[in-house]
Each structure stands twice: as C-alpha cells, then as structure tokens.
Enzyme design. Sequence first.
Site, PDB file in Angstrom:
ATOM      1  N   GLU A  55      26.616  78.295  32.011  1.00  0.00           N
ATOM      2  CA  GLU A  55      26.662  76.953  31.427  1.00  0.00           C
ATOM      3  C   GLU A  55      25.740  76.843  30.214  1.00  0.00           C
ATOM      4  O   GLU A  55      24.579  77.278  30.249  1.00  0.00           O
ATOM      5  CB  GLU A  55      26.237  75.930  32.481  1.00  0.00           C
ATOM      6  CG  GLU A  55      26.246  74.487  31.973  1.00  0.00           C
ATOM      7  CD  GLU A  55      25.720  73.498  33.004  1.00  0.00           C
ATOM      8  OE1 GLU A  55      26.106  72.321  32.925  1.00  0.00           O
ATOM      9  OE2 GLU A  55      24.909  73.890  33.869  1.00  0.00           O
TER      10      GLU A  55
ATOM     11  N   LYS B   6      33.053  68.722  32.321  1.00  0.00           N
ATOM     12  CA  LYS B   6      32.202  68.534  33.495  1.00  0.00           C
ATOM     13  C   LYS B   6      32.226  67.067  33.937  1.00  0.00           C
ATOM     14  O   LYS B   6      32.004  66.163  33.133  1.00  0.00           O
ATOM     15  CB  LYS B   6      30.769  68.957  33.162  1.00  0.00           C
ATOM     16  CG  LYS B   6      29.802  68.958  34.340  1.00  0.00           C
ATOM     17  CD  LYS B   6      28.448  69.500  33.903  1.00  0.00           C
ATOM     18  CE  LYS B   6      27.437  69.509  35.038  1.00  0.00           C
ATOM     19  NZ  LYS B   6      26.120  70.052  34.603  1.00  0.00           N
TER      20      LYS B   6
ATOM     21  N   CYS C  36      27.930  73.863  37.490  1.00  0.00           N
ATOM     22  CA  CYS C  36      26.574  73.578  37.953  1.00  0.00           C
ATOM     23  C   CYS C  36      26.528  72.441  38.980  1.00  0.00           C
ATOM     24  O   CYS C  36      26.881  72.618  40.133  1.00  0.00           O
ATOM     25  CB  CYS C  36      25.676  73.301  36.752  1.00  0.00           C
ATOM     26  SG  CYS C  36      23.904  73.530  37.086  1.00  0.00           S
TER      27      CYS C  36
END
Length: 296
Positions: free
Chosen positions: A44, A121, A154
């Site tokens: 990321e 995300k 994440c």
Amino acid sequence: MSDSITISAASFAIRPVSSFDEFADHSRGLLDQAAGSDLVLFPELFTLELFTIADSWQDDPVTELTRIGDYTREYRSLFSSEARERNQFIAAGSHLEYREDGYYNIAYIFGPDGEQYEHRKTHIFPAEADWSTREGDDMDVFELPFATVGFNVCYETEIPECASSLAEQGAEIILCPSYTFTEYGYWRVRHCAQARAIENQVYFAHCATGGAPGGPIPSGWTQSSILSPCDLPWTPSGVVAQAPVANTENVVTGVVDLDVLRRNRLDGAATTFQDRRRRVESYRRWPSHTTARQLG
C-alpha cells in the site's frame, strides 16, 4: 484455469529518490526477484517514495503527501509496461490520486495483455484523514486467467465484511497491500488476514510497506507473507511463505493450489466457508427476555 499459482509479495522499503526513474528502477529490482511468478504484489502507498523527489520534502507538512498524485500517469505507464514485458500480473500496491471529488487510495492490477483493474479503498484508517483521503463504495472481484481475486487494502482487512463480501462473489485469493506505522498496526492487519483466510477459506497475500525515510512520511513495519486457512492441507500455522526477517526489503514467493482450497471448503476439518453462510433461522437463539438466572 490453472490450479497451481505462484505469488510473490514485494516488501518495498521507501527511501529518498531524486527522480521518477530512480523509483522505477527500485521497483524493477524487486520485480526481477519475482521472475516466473504468476502474480506479483506490491504494498500500500509505496508510491510515497515519489514524495521525496522534491528538495523540500523533509520540511513539508503531511497534508502535502497528496502531491504524489501528480505522478499517476507515470505510475500507471510503468506497471502496465512491466506487466506486458514480464508476462505477469502485477498488483501494483496502491496509489493516492485525485478523482472527480477528491483523493482516493486506489489499488491496481495490471495484466500482460493490457488489462487494468482498480479498487478504491473503502475504509480509511483514521490517520489517513490528514491526507484528505475519501472512501470508495465498492468491493468487487476480478477474474484473472488463473484465479478470482479481490483487494482488502490494509484497514479493510480489519473489517470482516470486506473479505466475506469478496468470498461471496467467488474470491479465492485476497490481496492485502498494507502500510502500517507501528508494529502494533502490522500485527492487527496480519492477525486479521489470517482470521479472514480461516473464516472464508481463501488464500491471503499480505504485502507491507517498510522504510523509515523521515519527514512527513510515516515509518513502515513489514514482514510480508502468503497465508492459507489453518487446516490439514497446509502448515498448522497457515503460513505458506513468509519473509524471513522483519523490516528488511525482500521478495517472498509461495505456491498456492486452488483445487486444494476448493476441496477443503467441502470436506475440511473446519468448513467455515459453508457454515458462516447458513440460514439465519437455523441458528438457535435465546429469547430476548431470558435472564442469567433462567440460564443457570
């Protein structure tokens, strides 16, 4: 569709660079170590390395990290070209870029025939708010020639519904590029990745950003791994492959077998993929007025 898939996870350590070409060479060096893999995963926001190109980067505020979006065209061109030349699918971590209404943390996959997939995300870690990052709305899977895959970037890994949504859509491999600023954060993501692999009987590829460049760029904590459900076909720990040393730039490679995964969903010791999807009515529920005294 091949059952056996080779996956590499590149633990990228951010360091100061003087140009985009230097960042590109840094990335290519890790791709060289992943030669022969079907899928290569970067972590990321490893593109924060591009922030260091400016002479003033160490003194600039954290709000300026969004300027890495200025390199979006070059970033896409680099990994699209590398995917074609190496005949690999490259999940090029994620990159911060401006879209119609703000900045998004966007994960990409580039393919050898010009394929390009993206995921915005959906759950932003609180610290990302300092970077004016907006949240995406969709959890989608992507049909690659060898597997159905999806992203948990994440913090999304810490939200169980993100992985279960992908599994419901047929995901067999979940790609987890991450960037955690402490060892605590790393283990939150890593433990959750293993839990999601067990809950949904999927493979999880966890690839973390490292490095401690200074300035407004947070230090990263990394030890990338490829994970499986903890069941008899695999190791008791569920670890298919793991970087041998923490906080060291390296590439870890492992082989996963989708046929083994599919059989395990049907007759494994723990058939969690099926059992988590039972009809709600089939669960025995205590009446809402039941008291501890009545139960005892």
